[in-house]
Design a protein around this motif. Structure first.
Motif, short mmCIF file in Angstrom:
data_model
loop_
_atom_site.label_atom_id
_atom_site.label_comp_id
_atom_site.label_asym_id
_atom_site.label_seq_id
_atom_site.Cartn_x
_atom_site.Cartn_y
_atom_site.Cartn_z
N GLN A 1 50.00 19.43 -31.13
CA GLN A 1 48.64 18.90 -30.93
C GLN A 1 47.88 19.78 -29.94
OE1 GLN A 1 49.87 15.01 -29.63
NE2 GLN A 1 49.29 14.00 -31.54
N GLY A 2 48.58 20.78 -29.41
CA GLY A 2 47.95 21.70 -28.47
C GLY A 2 47.65 21.09 -27.11
N LYS A 3 48.41 20.07 -26.72
CA LYS A 3 48.13 19.38 -25.45
C LYS A 3 48.75 20.13 -24.26
CE LYS A 3 47.31 14.88 -27.41
NZ LYS A 3 47.71 13.48 -27.55
N ARG A 4 48.14 21.24 -23.97
CA ARG A 4 48.67 22.15 -22.97
C ARG A 4 48.92 21.49 -21.62
NH1 ARG A 4 46.03 27.97 -22.18
NH2 ARG A 4 47.63 28.87 -20.85
N GLU A 5 48.00 20.59 -21.24
CA GLU A 5 48.07 20.00 -19.89
C GLU A 5 49.36 19.21 -19.67
OE1 GLU A 5 46.34 16.72 -22.40
OE2 GLU A 5 46.23 18.91 -22.36
N LEU A 6 49.99 18.72 -20.77
CA LEU A 6 51.23 17.94 -20.63
C LEU A 6 52.41 18.83 -20.28
CD1 LEU A 6 50.96 15.59 -23.76
CD2 LEU A 6 50.39 15.03 -21.39
N PHE A 7 52.25 20.14 -20.49
CA PHE A 7 53.39 21.06 -20.32
C PHE A 7 53.30 21.87 -19.04
CE2 PHE A 7 53.19 20.02 -24.79
CZ PHE A 7 54.52 19.86 -25.15
N LYS A 8 52.42 21.44 -18.15
CA LYS A 8 52.25 22.14 -16.88
C LYS A 8 53.58 22.24 -16.13
CE LYS A 8 48.24 22.42 -13.88
NZ LYS A 8 48.01 23.73 -14.52
N GLY A 9 53.92 23.45 -15.70
CA GLY A 9 55.14 23.63 -14.91
C GLY A 9 56.41 23.68 -15.75
N LEU A 10 56.30 23.60 -17.07
CA LEU A 10 57.49 23.67 -17.92
C LEU A 10 57.62 25.07 -18.53
CD1 LEU A 10 57.22 20.20 -19.72
CD2 LEU A 10 58.54 20.80 -17.68
N ALA A 11 58.81 25.36 -19.01
CA ALA A 11 59.13 26.71 -19.50
C ALA A 11 58.17 27.20 -20.59
CB ALA A 11 60.56 26.74 -20.04
N ILE A 12 57.70 26.29 -21.41
CA ILE A 12 56.88 26.67 -22.57
C ILE A 12 55.55 27.27 -22.14
CG2 ILE A 12 55.58 24.53 -22.97
CD1 ILE A 12 56.51 24.74 -25.94
N GLU A 13 55.11 26.92 -20.92
CA GLU A 13 53.84 27.45 -20.38
C GLU A 13 53.84 28.98 -20.36
OE1 GLU A 13 50.94 25.56 -16.96
OE2 GLU A 13 52.99 26.10 -16.44
N GLN A 14 55.01 29.55 -20.05
CA GLN A 14 55.12 31.01 -19.98
C GLN A 14 55.21 31.64 -21.37
OE1 GLN A 14 54.90 32.05 -16.78
NE2 GLN A 14 54.88 29.83 -16.38
N LEU A 15 55.59 30.81 -22.37
CA LEU A 15 55.88 31.36 -23.69
C LEU A 15 54.68 31.26 -24.63
CD1 LEU A 15 59.38 29.65 -23.99
CD2 LEU A 15 59.01 32.11 -23.71
N GLU A 16 53.86 30.23 -24.47
CA GLU A 16 52.77 29.98 -25.41
C GLU A 16 51.43 30.35 -24.81
OE1 GLU A 16 51.01 29.75 -28.36
OE2 GLU A 16 52.89 28.71 -28.82
N SER A 17 50.63 31.10 -25.56
CA SER A 17 49.31 31.42 -25.02
C SER A 17 48.18 30.80 -25.86
CB SER A 17 49.13 32.94 -24.95
OG SER A 17 49.57 33.51 -26.17
N ASP A 18 48.46 30.48 -27.14
CA ASP A 18 47.39 30.05 -28.04
C ASP A 18 47.07 28.56 -28.02
OD1 ASP A 18 47.28 32.66 -28.67
OD2 ASP A 18 48.21 32.48 -30.66
N TRP A 19 48.10 27.71 -27.99
CA TRP A 19 47.93 26.26 -28.00
C TRP A 19 47.00 25.78 -29.11
CZ3 TRP A 19 51.37 23.49 -25.50
CH2 TRP A 19 52.07 24.12 -24.45
N LYS A 20 47.35 26.09 -30.33
CA LYS A 20 46.57 25.65 -31.49
C LYS A 20 46.87 24.18 -31.81
CE LYS A 20 46.58 30.15 -33.82
NZ LYS A 20 47.63 30.95 -34.46
N THR A 21 45.94 23.57 -32.55
CA THR A 21 46.13 22.19 -32.97
C THR A 21 46.38 22.13 -34.47
OG1 THR A 21 44.60 21.49 -31.25
CG2 THR A 21 45.08 19.90 -32.98
#
Length: 504
Positions: free
Chosen positions: A66-86
């Motif tokens: 769903q591209g809900k980037r804010e839910l993943f703050k501080g988690l490993a995926i933050e470093q891996l994903e740059s696009d956050w598409k929905t």
């Protein structure tokens, strides 16, 4: 500080990633694996026992897609994903109620389909079959968003698993689900990812047979940690909690780690992998600051019991079972061999692998499951009308420890006397299974001499003061049993032992 620690929120039974993150529950970061799966393959199946975090995993994928980037703050995926598409998401949850008829399953599918059809204004096919409607709504979502869709299925096999003993209903359900899931194949060009979870894997004639492109990651070493908790994760996330638990259990921190391991660790979902802790039991223990059989208390293995009644299965084999890798992944031969279902349900786990014969050796993962399993089975093998079993066991143990074989044999006879063993298999098998379950529960050191070719079993029970050699005979005299102990020299190994020896 110590004050703050009391406010750790444990996500026990919380299956929604978004609410878990927004409400500040503790989260063990699995997002690196989530990202990897989402970006490296297309169709996956993951089998894990109940209460292992499968629904939360599905929900994590949902939030990511769903591209809900804010839910993943501080988690490993933050470093891996740059696009956050929905992406458009079709989340199917079959965890629902009893599936006791064809209509019940169609109702659930219909509920999902109606919701999606409204969302993508695609109602004009609502008289068609579920799979046809599914195809149309996937196409509509793709056309309206210009994005491929994500299909997430939670407990894909629930309708089948609840009806293992009803061949007819199984076949109907299998037909409906096979066509429904088969849509993933026919709509491949519109799909970004399909991820299915469940407990059992129905293989050969399965709902997957059209989906030959699905990766079953249940026994892939790479993904053993995707559900459940590792020792390292406990040390990194809950070290202070272990310290608290140790204080209330009056043990040292090291002893506490050891006790947690003994009780809740030990799940191996493939050979040579690290042990996985049952997350439900572990978090419940921290939450209540008390050891308990939490996983076992939340769901009784009735399926298992029906299975053991239907198949003439000798429980002696359960802890010494070698099974081929083909068979372990399937439940289609269940009537012949209940072991795959017992494994997939989480009561047995991989202990060893023999690469020469491609055979897995199974056993109980830990203390919680072992004692829970036998405690659950005992009332079924003893008089089920009343259940004074725990009381009988403690009395029995005292009599064994005090060297009173007459008393404990009378007690044993009474427990077996009014059992209707016709409901639990043929007489001989029933007695063997009863005695096995009973002696495994005694909690004292019990050595079970394995059955020899003529299928009889001897048991040796040792306490600090006594040794008991048991010989069981069906429809023969006690003298014949004692004679056999003599003739076969079962007492010889204890000739120099100073403890008192009884032949029973």
């Amino acid at each position: 500080s110590m004050e703050q620690q009391h406010f750790i929120k444990y996500p026990i039974g919380i299956q929604n990633f978004e609410s878990l993150r927004r409400e500040g529950y503790v989260y063990i970061d699995k997002t690196a694996l989530v990202w990897e799966l989402a970006n490296q393959g297309r169709y996956y199946f993951l089998g894990r026992p109940r209460r292992f975090g499968k629904s939360l995993l599905i929900s994590t994928f949902e939030a990511y897609f769903q591209g809900k980037r804010e839910l993943f703050k501080g988690l490993a995926i933050e470093q891996l994903e740059s696009d956050w598409k929905t992406y458009p998401i079709f989340h199917i949850d079959l965890n629902a109620k009893q599936y006791n008829s064809r209509e019940a399953l169609l109702e659930i599918l219909n509920m999902h389909l109606e919701r999606w059809e409204t969302k993508y204004s695609c109602e004009k096919y609502k008289d068609r079959s579920p799979e046809e409607r599914f195809i149309h709504v996937i196409e509509a979502a793709y056309e309206q968003t210009s994005m491929p869709v994500v299909i997430l299925v939670d407990e894909y096999d629930k309708p089948l698993a609840l009806n293992l003993d009803n061949e007819e209903l199984q076949d109907e359900f299998r037909g409906i689900l096979k066509a429904f899931y088969g849509v993933m194949k026919s709509c491949d060009r519109y799909i970004k990812m399909g991820f299915l979870t469940g407990v059992t894997k129905f293989s050969k004639v399965s709902v997957f047979s059209d989906l030959n492109n699905i990766d079953d990651i249940s026994m892939w070493d790479r993904y053993v940690t995707i559900c459940g908790i590792t020792e390292e994760e406990i040390r990194n996330n809950f070290d202070a909690e272990v310290e608290q638990l140790a204080i209330s259990a009056k043990m040292t921190k090291d002893q506490c780690y050891e006790e947690l391991r003994r009780r809740y660790d030990g799940y191996h979902f493939c050979e040579d992998s690290i042990g996985i802790y049952n997350p439900f039991s572990l978090l419940s223990t921290f939450n209540k600051k008390k050891f308990g059989d939490y996983w076992f208390e939340t769901g009784t293995p009735t399926l298992l019991v029906n299975l053991l009644k239907q198949t003439s299965f000798n429980l002696y084999d359960i802890e010494d079972e070698a099974i081929s890798s083909d068979l372990l992944g399937s439940v289609d031969s269940m009537k012949v061999n209940p072991i795959p279902v017992i494994y997939q349900s989480g009561y047995l786990t991989v202990k060893d692998y023999d690469s020469r014969f491609k055979e897995y050796h199974l056993g109980f993962p830990n203390e919680e499951v072992r004692t829970g399993f036998f405690n659950f089975l005992l009332p079924i093998y003893t008089n089920a009308k009343q259940n004074p079993t725990q009381y009988n066991i403690s009395k029995f143990i005292r009599e064994v420890e005090n060297g009173q074989p007459e008393s404990f044999m009378t007690r044993l006879s009474a427990m077996m006397a009014d059992t209707d063993y016709r409901i639990v298999g043929e007489a001989e098998l029933y007695f063997q299974n009863f005695l096995y379950v009973f002696f495994r529960l005694l909690g004292i050191y019990v050595e079970v001499e394995r059955a020899t070719s003529d299928g009889r079993s001897d048991m040796i029970v040792q306490t600090s003061d006594y040794i008991y050699i048991f010989e069981f005979k069906l429809d023969k005299t006690a003298d014949a049993a004692l004679q056999q102990i003599e003739d076969k020299g079962y007492a010889k190994p204890f000739a120099t032992d100073l403890r008192k020896l009884y032949k029973v």
